[in-house]
Design a protein around this motif. Structure first.
Motif, short mmCIF file in Angstrom:
data_model
loop_
_atom_site.label_atom_id
_atom_site.label_comp_id
_atom_site.label_asym_id
_atom_site.label_seq_id
_atom_site.Cartn_x
_atom_site.Cartn_y
_atom_site.Cartn_z
N VAL A 18 25.29 -15.11 97.51
CA VAL A 18 26.69 -15.01 97.07
C VAL A 18 27.55 -16.08 97.74
O VAL A 18 28.28 -16.80 97.08
N TYR A 19 27.46 -16.18 99.06
CA TYR A 19 28.28 -17.15 99.79
C TYR A 19 27.63 -18.52 99.76
O TYR A 19 26.49 -18.69 100.20
N THR A 20 28.34 -19.50 99.18
CA THR A 20 27.79 -20.84 99.02
C THR A 20 28.45 -21.85 99.95
O THR A 20 28.15 -23.03 99.86
N LYS A 66 35.68 -14.12 101.76
CA LYS A 66 36.35 -12.91 101.27
C LYS A 66 36.38 -12.95 99.74
O LYS A 66 36.62 -14.00 99.16
N ILE A 67 36.14 -11.80 99.14
CA ILE A 67 36.26 -11.68 97.69
C ILE A 67 37.22 -10.52 97.42
O ILE A 67 36.96 -9.39 97.82
N THR A 68 38.34 -10.81 96.76
CA THR A 68 39.28 -9.78 96.37
C THR A 68 39.06 -9.52 94.89
O THR A 68 39.00 -10.46 94.09
N PHE A 69 38.92 -8.27 94.53
CA PHE A 69 38.57 -7.91 93.16
C PHE A 69 39.27 -6.61 92.76
O PHE A 69 39.46 -5.73 93.58
N SER A 95 30.55 1.25 94.36
CA SER A 95 29.66 0.93 93.25
C SER A 95 30.08 -0.37 92.56
O SER A 95 29.24 -1.23 92.25
N ALA A 96 31.37 -0.55 92.34
CA ALA A 96 31.87 -1.76 91.68
C ALA A 96 31.64 -2.98 92.56
O ALA A 96 31.24 -4.04 92.07
N ALA A 97 31.86 -2.85 93.87
CA ALA A 97 31.65 -3.98 94.79
C ALA A 97 30.18 -4.39 94.80
O ALA A 97 29.86 -5.59 94.69
N LYS A 98 29.29 -3.44 94.88
CA LYS A 98 27.86 -3.74 94.88
C LYS A 98 27.42 -4.36 93.57
O LYS A 98 26.62 -5.29 93.54
N ARG A 99 27.98 -3.87 92.46
CA ARG A 99 27.63 -4.43 91.16
C ARG A 99 28.04 -5.90 91.07
O ARG A 99 27.30 -6.74 90.57
N GLY A 111 25.32 -11.64 90.59
CA GLY A 111 25.22 -13.08 90.76
C GLY A 111 26.51 -13.83 90.96
O GLY A 111 26.57 -15.04 90.74
N ILE A 112 27.58 -13.15 91.41
CA ILE A 112 28.81 -13.86 91.73
C ILE A 112 28.54 -14.85 92.86
O ILE A 112 27.71 -14.59 93.73
N GLU A 113 29.17 -16.01 92.82
CA GLU A 113 29.05 -17.01 93.88
C GLU A 113 30.44 -17.42 94.33
O GLU A 113 31.35 -17.52 93.51
#
Length: 85
Positions: free
Chosen positions: A81-83, A27-30, A11-15, A20-22
């Motif tokens: 997301v991926y730019t 890879k995104i580590t969160f 749920s957190a990853a999808k949120r 609108g994270i870019e």
């Protein structure tokens, strides 16, 4: 520390992806808190980590995946997301 449920991590990853994270990285580590919220604070303001770190990734720049244990879970398609190139 109590382990964060997999449903909460998903749920957190999808949120994060929906809000609108870019990034120009594949890879995104969160971090995810027990309350199910991804969070961000400047390093200088972090006194302690109160969550777990997770990494999601994309192969084609559109579809995002996360590996939990041995299982790869599809988070969905988020083409903005991926730019990177």
């Amino acid at each position: 520390m109590k382990k964060i449920p997999i449903e909460t991590v998903l749920s957190a990853a999808k949120r994060l992806l929906q809000e609108g994270i870019e990034t120009n990285r594949k890879k995104i580590t969160f971090p995810v808190t027990a309350e199910g919220r991804p969070f961000y604070s400047p390093d200088s303001q972090i006194n302690e980590i109160r969550g777990e770190m997770w990494t999601m990734y994309t192969v084609d720049g559109k579809q995002w995946l996360i590996k939990i244990g041995e299982e790869v879970i599809d988070l969905g398609i988020y083409p903005d997301v991926y730019t990177g190139g």
